[in-house]
Write a protein that holds these residues in place. Sequence first.
Motif, PDB file in Angstrom:
ATOM      1  N   ARG A  67       0.838  -1.312  -0.020  1.00 44.33           N
ATOM      2  CA  ARG A  67       0.041   0.091   0.007  1.00 44.33           C
ATOM      3  C   ARG A  67       1.021   1.254  -0.109  1.00 44.33           C
ATOM      4  NH1 ARG A  67      -4.318   0.540   4.714  1.00 44.33           N
ATOM      5  NH2 ARG A  67      -5.358  -1.083   3.391  1.00 44.33           N
ATOM      6  N   VAL A  68       0.518   2.185  -0.976  1.00 44.00           N
ATOM      7  CA  VAL A  68       1.371   3.445  -1.028  1.00 44.00           C
ATOM      8  C   VAL A  68       0.302   4.736  -0.794  1.00 44.00           C
ATOM      9  CG1 VAL A  68       2.928   4.972  -2.597  1.00 44.00           C
ATOM     10  CG2 VAL A  68       2.916   2.458  -2.472  1.00 44.00           C
ATOM     11  N   GLU A  69       0.680   5.502   0.073  1.00 42.43           N
ATOM     12  CA  GLU A  69      -0.062   6.681   0.453  1.00 42.43           C
ATOM     13  C   GLU A  69       0.390   7.803  -0.735  1.00 42.43           C
ATOM     14  OE1 GLU A  69      -0.041   8.282   4.282  1.00 42.43           O
ATOM     15  OE2 GLU A  69      -1.367   9.771   3.629  1.00 42.43           O
ATOM     16  N   LEU A  70      -0.612   8.257  -1.337  1.00 38.76           N
ATOM     17  CA  LEU A  70      -0.449   9.313  -2.289  1.00 38.76           C
ATOM     18  C   LEU A  70      -0.668  10.743  -1.658  1.00 38.76           C
ATOM     19  CD1 LEU A  70      -1.867   7.821  -5.739  1.00 38.76           C
ATOM     20  CD2 LEU A  70       0.689   7.673  -4.707  1.00 38.76           C
ATOM     21  N   ARG A  71       0.154  11.389  -1.201  1.00 42.15           N
ATOM     22  CA  ARG A  71      -0.023  12.817  -0.615  1.00 42.15           C
ATOM     23  C   ARG A  71      -0.030  13.838  -1.434  1.00 42.15           C
ATOM     24  NH1 ARG A  71       4.017  11.956   4.680  1.00 42.15           N
ATOM     25  NH2 ARG A  71       3.165   9.910   5.171  1.00 42.15           N
ATOM     26  N   GLY A  72      -1.078  14.767  -1.040  1.00 41.25           N
ATOM     27  CA  GLY A  72      -1.053  16.116  -1.794  1.00 41.25           C
ATOM     28  C   GLY A  72      -1.766  15.858  -3.032  1.00 41.25           C
ATOM     29  N   ASP A  73      -2.769  14.872  -3.130  1.00 42.91           N
ATOM     30  CA  ASP A  73      -3.658  14.598  -4.210  1.00 42.91           C
ATOM     31  C   ASP A  73      -4.978  14.510  -3.755  1.00 42.91           C
ATOM     32  OD1 ASP A  73      -1.749  14.594  -6.257  1.00 42.91           O
ATOM     33  OD2 ASP A  73      -1.417  12.604  -5.872  1.00 42.91           O
ATOM     34  N   ALA A  74      -6.114  14.568  -4.140  1.00 37.80           N
ATOM     35  CA  ALA A  74      -7.595  14.612  -3.709  1.00 37.80           C
ATOM     36  C   ALA A  74      -8.269  13.382  -4.215  1.00 37.80           C
ATOM     37  CB  ALA A  74      -8.394  15.800  -4.311  1.00 37.80           C
ATOM     38  N   ALA A  75      -8.723  12.607  -3.563  1.00 39.89           N
ATOM     39  CA  ALA A  75      -9.413  11.110  -3.816  1.00 39.89           C
ATOM     40  C   ALA A  75     -10.221  11.320  -5.063  1.00 39.89           C
ATOM     41  CB  ALA A  75     -10.091  10.665  -2.833  1.00 39.89           C
ATOM     42  N   PRO A  76     -11.053  12.388  -5.280  1.00 36.99           N
ATOM     43  CA  PRO A  76     -11.828  12.406  -6.337  1.00 36.99           C
ATOM     44  C   PRO A  76     -10.928  12.512  -7.793  1.00 36.99           C
ATOM     45  CG  PRO A  76     -12.931  13.589  -4.675  1.00 36.99           C
ATOM     46  CD  PRO A  76     -11.454  13.381  -4.384  1.00 36.99           C
ATOM     47  N   ASP A  77      -9.830  13.298  -7.591  1.00 37.04           N
ATOM     48  CA  ASP A  77      -9.178  13.201  -8.892  1.00 37.04           C
ATOM     49  C   ASP A  77      -8.262  12.165  -9.080  1.00 37.04           C
ATOM     50  OD1 ASP A  77      -9.853  16.181  -9.081  1.00 37.04           O
ATOM     51  OD2 ASP A  77      -8.210  16.927  -7.678  1.00 37.04           O
ATOM     52  N   VAL A  78      -7.730  11.369  -8.276  1.00 40.43           N
ATOM     53  CA  VAL A  78      -7.239   9.980  -8.461  1.00 40.43           C
ATOM     54  C   VAL A  78      -8.298   9.183  -8.864  1.00 40.43           C
ATOM     55  CG1 VAL A  78      -6.052   8.033  -7.301  1.00 40.43           C
ATOM     56  CG2 VAL A  78      -5.457  10.489  -6.620  1.00 40.43           C
ATOM     57  N   GLU A  79      -9.501   9.153  -8.465  1.00 36.12           N
ATOM     58  CA  GLU A  79     -10.436   8.429  -8.920  1.00 36.12           C
ATOM     59  C   GLU A  79     -10.703   8.653 -10.534  1.00 36.12           C
ATOM     60  OE1 GLU A  79     -14.192   7.085  -6.813  1.00 36.12           O
ATOM     61  OE2 GLU A  79     -15.234   8.839  -8.288  1.00 36.12           O
ATOM     62  N   LYS A  80     -10.779   9.795 -10.920  1.00 33.06           N
ATOM     63  CA  LYS A  80     -10.701  10.187 -12.345  1.00 33.06           C
ATOM     64  C   LYS A  80      -9.695   9.650 -13.174  1.00 33.06           C
ATOM     65  CE  LYS A  80     -13.768  13.914 -11.236  1.00 33.06           C
ATOM     66  NZ  LYS A  80     -13.870  15.528 -11.091  1.00 33.06           N
ATOM     67  N   LEU A  81      -8.382   9.881 -12.519  1.00 29.45           N
ATOM     68  CA  LEU A  81      -7.172   9.340 -13.125  1.00 29.45           C
ATOM     69  C   LEU A  81      -7.303   7.896 -13.331  1.00 29.45           C
ATOM     70  CD1 LEU A  81      -4.111   9.420 -14.106  1.00 29.45           C
ATOM     71  CD2 LEU A  81      -3.537   9.237 -11.672  1.00 29.45           C
ATOM     72  N   LEU A  82      -7.771   7.101 -12.499  1.00 27.86           N
ATOM     73  CA  LEU A  82      -7.912   5.673 -12.742  1.00 27.86           C
ATOM     74  C   LEU A  82      -8.863   5.261 -13.565  1.00 27.86           C
ATOM     75  CD1 LEU A  82      -7.496   4.629  -8.822  1.00 27.86           C
ATOM     76  CD2 LEU A  82      -5.778   4.320 -10.713  1.00 27.86           C
ATOM     77  N   SER A  83     -10.179   6.134 -13.593  1.00 27.28           N
ATOM     78  CA  SER A  83     -11.167   5.767 -14.530  1.00 27.28           C
ATOM     79  C   SER A  83     -10.633   6.075 -15.953  1.00 27.28           C
ATOM     80  CB  SER A  83     -12.351   6.809 -14.256  1.00 27.28           C
ATOM     81  OG  SER A  83     -12.900   6.611 -13.044  1.00 27.28           O
ATOM     82  N   PHE A  84      -9.677   6.773 -16.186  1.00 27.81           N
ATOM     83  CA  PHE A  84      -8.905   7.212 -17.707  1.00 27.81           C
ATOM     84  C   PHE A  84      -8.231   6.051 -17.945  1.00 27.81           C
ATOM     85  CE2 PHE A  84      -5.923   8.650 -20.084  1.00 27.81           C
ATOM     86  CZ  PHE A  84      -6.332   9.058 -21.131  1.00 27.81           C
ATOM     87  N   LEU A  85      -7.451   5.368 -16.988  1.00 34.90           N
ATOM     88  CA  LEU A  85      -6.388   4.299 -17.253  1.00 34.90           C
ATOM     89  C   LEU A  85      -7.249   3.084 -17.515  1.00 34.90           C
ATOM     90  CD1 LEU A  85      -3.638   5.207 -14.753  1.00 34.90           C
ATOM     91  CD2 LEU A  85      -3.698   5.834 -17.139  1.00 34.90           C
ATOM     92  N   TYR A  86      -8.191   2.782 -16.741  1.00 33.22           N
ATOM     93  CA  TYR A  86      -9.205   1.557 -16.742  1.00 33.22           C
ATOM     94  C   TYR A  86      -9.897   1.618 -17.992  1.00 33.22           C
ATOM     95  CZ  TYR A  86      -7.324  -0.926 -12.431  1.00 33.22           C
ATOM     96  OH  TYR A  86      -6.525  -1.353 -11.728  1.00 33.22           O
ATOM     97  N   PRO A  87      -9.753   0.508 -18.839  1.00 28.99           N
ATOM     98  CA  PRO A  87     -10.858   0.072 -20.014  1.00 28.99           C
ATOM     99  C   PRO A  87     -12.075  -0.323 -19.672  1.00 28.99           C
ATOM    100  CG  PRO A  87      -9.451  -1.803 -19.616  1.00 28.99           C
ATOM    101  CD  PRO A  87      -8.937  -0.703 -18.542  1.00 28.99           C
ATOM    102  N   ASN A  88     -12.561  -0.552 -18.257  1.00 28.30           N
ATOM    103  CA  ASN A  88     -13.829  -0.847 -17.843  1.00 28.30           C
ATOM    104  C   ASN A  88     -14.365   0.341 -17.142  1.00 28.30           C
ATOM    105  OD1 ASN A  88     -11.935  -1.058 -15.574  1.00 28.30           O
ATOM    106  ND2 ASN A  88     -14.029  -1.702 -14.478  1.00 28.30           N
ATOM    107  N   THR A  89     -13.978   1.498 -17.301  1.00 30.70           N
ATOM    108  CA  THR A  89     -14.528   2.539 -16.633  1.00 30.70           C
ATOM    109  C   THR A  89     -14.493   3.590 -17.919  1.00 30.70           C
ATOM    110  OG1 THR A  89     -12.674   3.267 -15.577  1.00 30.70           O
ATOM    111  CG2 THR A  89     -14.314   2.091 -14.529  1.00 30.70           C
ATOM    112  N   TYR A  90     -15.404   4.697 -17.924  1.00 31.67           N
ATOM    113  CA  TYR A  90     -15.331   5.850 -18.881  1.00 31.67           C
ATOM    114  C   TYR A  90     -15.338   7.269 -18.302  1.00 31.67           C
ATOM    115  CZ  TYR A  90     -16.753   9.021 -22.435  1.00 31.67           C
ATOM    116  OH  TYR A  90     -16.929  10.289 -23.352  1.00 31.67           O
ATOM    117  N   PHE A  91     -14.394   7.950 -18.691  1.00 34.94           N
ATOM    118  CA  PHE A  91     -14.407   9.398 -18.035  1.00 34.94           C
ATOM    119  C   PHE A  91     -14.033  10.430 -19.064  1.00 34.94           C
ATOM    120  CE2 PHE A  91     -11.587  12.694 -16.493  1.00 34.94           C
ATOM    121  CZ  PHE A  91     -12.891  13.373 -15.579  1.00 34.94           C
TER     122      PHE A  91
END
Length: 296
Positions: A67-91
């Motif tokens: 587990r790695v803590e990402l400091r200085g980032d907002a959870a909603p923004d990281v969620e959108k980043l992951l939604s961009f990266l994952y093929p099963n989600t659309y953003f």
Amino acid sequence: MTPIPRHSQIHFYKDGDIELLVEKIIFRVHKNILTLSSQFFSGMYQSATPSVEDLTAISNTGISIPRVELRGDAAPDVEKLLSFLYPNTYFEISWGDVANLLRLADKYIVETLTTACVAFLKRSYQEEPLQALKLAEAYQISSVYKESSKLVLDDFEKFFYEPRNLEGLSRSTQKKLKVQRQQYVEGLNKLYCVTVDRRFPPLTAEHLRTKFEECVKDICTFPFHSPSYSWMKLHQVDCSKHFECREELRRLKPFIHEKIVSFFGGEYELLAWTTKAPNYDAATELSYPFIELRDD
């Protein structure tokens, strides 16, 4: 009491093999998705090891997940980043997201996201030209910087009326915009002076001279029209229906272009990417002054 981290509702995969902790939100994701997308995540995964607390929390499964803590980032923004990266989600990128996504793409070296954000700015810069200019300067996007500067210069008073509008623009860019605007105003003054003295242009057809002077009076009367409007009016001076004007008009147009360029102190251009629009018509498109992203 310290809040207990909770799982992301979108990106918590049971078969995930690495966890990202962001503002007490846990994203359980897949190392192959991260390493293929980002140089930063690739290096981060190689160095990530589970803490004693993490191992205790998941000991009942018999699986240890780093587990790695990402400091200085907002959870909603990281969620959108992951939604961009994952093929099963659309953003879909929007103006409300593009600034944060560009920051994350730059921070974590996600080139595909940077490319997507640049493509969004190219499509949408006309909607928010000042915001596009700020982002283009911050992330060195020269094409968007140049195109958005055209629209900012064309509506200069609107954007410069409130000093807070300029927050996020460097002093260098602010100076370039003000210098270009001043060149335009001085060009109008020069044009007006030589026109009222009847030394420019040297027209013999009275009807054409009147037509041209009406045009100059229109664009040189305060409050000044936008640069694109002035450029259009000067280059569309026309009275070809009058036989005595036709030959003189043919000689006048290149003369006008040469003089206006010298008066206004620079070239004018169409907006980029407009030629691909379905209703594009080169004859009616406006031309604009601009500044470029470079060190002066």
